[in-house]
Design an enzyme around this catalytic site. Structure first.
Site, mmCIF file in Angstrom:
data_model
loop_
_atom_site.group_PDB
_atom_site.id
_atom_site.type_symbol
_atom_site.label_atom_id
_atom_site.label_comp_id
_atom_site.label_asym_id
_atom_site.label_seq_id
_atom_site.Cartn_x
_atom_site.Cartn_y
_atom_site.Cartn_z
ATOM 1 C CB SER A 54 -0.950 -0.003 1.208
ATOM 2 O OG SER A 54 -0.224 0.165 2.400
ATOM 3 C CG ASP A 71 8.056 -7.614 10.927
ATOM 4 O OD1 ASP A 71 8.773 -6.670 10.562
ATOM 5 O OD2 ASP A 71 7.647 -7.753 12.098
ATOM 6 C CB SER A 121 16.138 8.881 2.929
ATOM 7 O OG SER A 121 16.309 9.804 3.969
ATOM 8 C CE1 TYR A 164 9.479 8.339 8.837
ATOM 9 C CE2 TYR A 164 9.988 10.649 8.466
ATOM 10 C CZ TYR A 164 9.555 9.430 7.988
ATOM 11 O OH TYR A 164 9.219 9.286 6.656
ATOM 12 C CE LYS A 179 12.050 7.158 6.618
ATOM 13 N NZ LYS A 179 11.978 5.982 5.726
ATOM 14 C CB THR A 229 0.624 7.559 2.108
ATOM 15 O OG1 THR A 229 1.438 7.903 3.239
ATOM 16 C CG2 THR A 229 1.373 7.813 0.827
HETATM 17 N N1 LIG Z 1 4.108 9.601 2.810
HETATM 18 C C1 LIG Z 1 5.058 10.495 3.002
HETATM 19 O O1 LIG Z 1 4.803 11.694 3.153
HETATM 20 C C2 LIG Z 1 6.504 10.069 3.036
HETATM 21 C C3 LIG Z 1 7.477 11.081 2.898
HETATM 22 C C4 LIG Z 1 8.821 10.693 2.933
HETATM 23 C C5 LIG Z 1 9.175 9.383 3.083
HETATM 24 N N2 LIG Z 1 8.200 8.420 3.221
HETATM 25 C C6 LIG Z 1 8.660 7.048 3.421
HETATM 26 O O2 LIG Z 1 8.131 6.215 2.400
HETATM 27 C C7 LIG Z 1 7.976 4.880 2.904
HETATM 28 C C8 LIG Z 1 6.555 4.412 2.647
HETATM 29 O O3 LIG Z 1 5.687 5.332 3.296
HETATM 30 P P1 LIG Z 1 4.128 5.408 2.961
HETATM 31 O O4 LIG Z 1 3.762 6.837 3.074
HETATM 32 O O5 LIG Z 1 3.820 4.674 1.699
HETATM 33 O O6 LIG Z 1 3.525 4.621 4.211
HETATM 34 P P2 LIG Z 1 2.212 3.720 4.321
HETATM 35 O O7 LIG Z 1 1.946 3.608 5.776
HETATM 36 O O8 LIG Z 1 1.130 4.273 3.432
HETATM 37 O O9 LIG Z 1 2.649 2.306 3.738
HETATM 38 C C9 LIG Z 1 3.636 1.563 4.377
HETATM 39 C C10 LIG Z 1 3.565 0.108 3.960
HETATM 40 O O10 LIG Z 1 4.593 -0.567 4.693
HETATM 41 C C11 LIG Z 1 4.043 -1.733 5.267
HETATM 42 N N3 LIG Z 1 4.780 -2.081 6.482
HETATM 43 C C12 LIG Z 1 4.691 -1.493 7.714
HETATM 44 N N4 LIG Z 1 5.495 -2.121 8.572
HETATM 45 C C13 LIG Z 1 6.122 -3.114 7.894
HETATM 46 C C14 LIG Z 1 7.056 -4.110 8.241
HETATM 47 N N5 LIG Z 1 7.517 -4.241 9.498
HETATM 48 N N6 LIG Z 1 7.496 -4.964 7.292
HETATM 49 C C15 LIG Z 1 7.017 -4.858 6.016
HETATM 50 N N7 LIG Z 1 6.116 -3.951 5.643
HETATM 51 C C16 LIG Z 1 5.677 -3.081 6.562
HETATM 52 C C17 LIG Z 1 2.592 -1.409 5.533
HETATM 53 O O11 LIG Z 1 1.809 -2.612 5.638
HETATM 54 C C18 LIG Z 1 2.237 -0.557 4.318
HETATM 55 O O12 LIG Z 1 1.805 -1.374 3.243
HETATM 56 C C19 LIG Z 1 8.374 4.936 4.380
HETATM 57 O O13 LIG Z 1 9.718 4.547 4.517
HETATM 58 C C20 LIG Z 1 8.196 6.414 4.717
HETATM 59 O O14 LIG Z 1 9.003 6.798 5.808
HETATM 60 C C21 LIG Z 1 6.881 8.742 3.183
#
Ligand SMILES: NC(=O)c1ccc[n+]([C@@H]2O[C@H](COP(=O)([O-])OP(=O)(O)OC[C@H]3O[C@@H](n4cnc5c(N)ncnc54)[C@H](O)[C@@H]3O)[C@@H](O)[C@H]2O)c1
Length: 304
Positions: A35, A80, A171, A185, A189, A220
């Site tokens: 997701s 995981d 990151s 966090y 990162k 998200t």
């Molecule tokens: N959304 C943002 O604004 C943003 C900005 C910068 C960086 N990020 C980074 O992008 C990455 C994804 O973020 P996102 O926004 O899609 O988050 P999200 O919560 O929408 O999706 C995260 C996904 O990771 C899975 N997950 C959680 N724990 C897990 C584990 N232990 N093992 C395997 N899978 C696991 C969840 O089931 C989910 O499908 C992360 O590393 C986040 O820090 C996100």
């Protein structure tokens, strides 16, 4: 394919559009790919003919993703990233079930954000409470397990037929700015930058590449409604999942990109939504370059 030793060549030029033709048949593993942003990456790679292995904790999202992507294009392994055995199974399946029994691209994307127990202000007169360090464990130890397995399985593949192998670390712009209250966090990162910078100095020896993607806020499930409302209220633009996916496709398909950090930013800030952050190297004449040279010489002794 021979990857040259990492040299700071300055920021890469981000193309207006990309239409990669060299991803078809490649095997891509994406942690946290069921997701959010990982799911967007899965779609982008499948759209360009790659076979995607989604290694994610959530079986409901995983099954739905495979149904939507098509079982011949993608598979889901409930994983995981902190469970070493499950992660090994996911990598094994990525090789076994992919069209060429290969592993070509690894995207270490899984990460969480949330309440930070290190920061919590508690009664200083009460006994101290052991904090929950899950955020830093998942975002860094989970990522390091993924790195270790990328390393392992990239090296296992035959060197005789040179081909590109590419690791992309996730990151955040929180790896480049101060994030008060979210110590884990922020630290994790920043830590991912350290992983990239260390690896870019040695990965080329094994003929593979490493780069990093650092997004600005993207809508998200990870982003709290309160933060989204605040940014909306101020008229501050979000970055887009599709631009983050484009950054992934660009790195995965351009064999010249190595050791770079691409930021994913709002289109108000940059019309392409993707920039080379160019913050992991120092300008000529800067004293850090002198220290860097000595550290490379001493580190060379350690990695021989
Ligand atoms: N959304 C943002 O604004 C943003 C900005 C910068 C960086 N990020 C980074 O992008 C990455 C994804 O973020 P996102 O926004 O899609 O988050 P999200 O919560 O929408 O999706 C995260 C996904 O990771 C899975 N997950 C959680 N724990 C897990 C584990 N232990 N093992 C395997 N899978 C696991 C969840 O089931 C989910 O499908 C992360 O590393 C986040 O820090 C996100």
């Amino acid at each position: 394919m021979s990857v040259p030793e990492y040299q700071d060549t300055g920021p890469i030029t981000i193309p207006e559009s990309i239409a990669p033709t060299n991803l078809a048949g490649k095997s891509v593993i994406i942690t946290g790919g069921a997701s959010g942003l990982g799911r967007a990456y899965a779609q982008a790679f499948v759209d360009h003919g790659a076979f995607v292995t989604i290694a994610d904790l959530n079986p409901g999202f995983g099954a739905k993703a495979v149904e939507e992507l098509g079982a011949k294009n993608a598979q889901f392994l409930q994983t995981d990233v902190l469970n070493w055995d499950q992660l090994v199974q996911a990598f094994e399946a990525a090789i076994k079930n992919s069209p060429r029994q290969s592993l070509d691209v690894v995207i270490a994307n899984a990460g969480i954000v949330g309440h930070d127990d290190i920061f919590t202000l508690e009664d200083p007169q009460a006994p101290p409470r052991k904090p929950n360090t899950k955020i830093v464990e998942l975002n860094l130890t989970g990522l390091l397990y993924t790195v270790k397995l990328a390393f392992h399985y990239f090296r296992r593949q035959p060197a005789a037929a040179p081909y590109d192998r590419c690791l992309i670390l996730k990151s955040s712009l929180a790896g480049y700015v101060d994030l008060p209250g979210s110590i884990q966090y922020n630290a994790s990162k920043f830590g991912v930058r350290g992983v990239m910078r260390s690896l870019r100095r040695t990965a080329w020896r094994e003929g593979w590449r490493v780069n990093l993607v650092a997004p600005w806020y993207i809508r998200t499930a990870a982003l709290s409604q309160a933060v989204q409302d605040y940014l909306d209220g101020k008229g501050i633009g979000f970055a887009l999942a599709e631009d983050s996916a484009r950054a992934m496709l660009l790195i995965a398909s351009d064999e010249k990109i190595n050791g770079r950090a691409l930021g994913v930013v709002s289109r108000q800030q940059n019309k392409l939504g993707v920039i080379d952050l160019d913050l992991d190297d120092y300008p000529a004449g800067n004293m850090y370059n002198d220290w860097q040279k000595i550290v490379l010489d001493t580190a060379g002794i350690l990695v021989e």
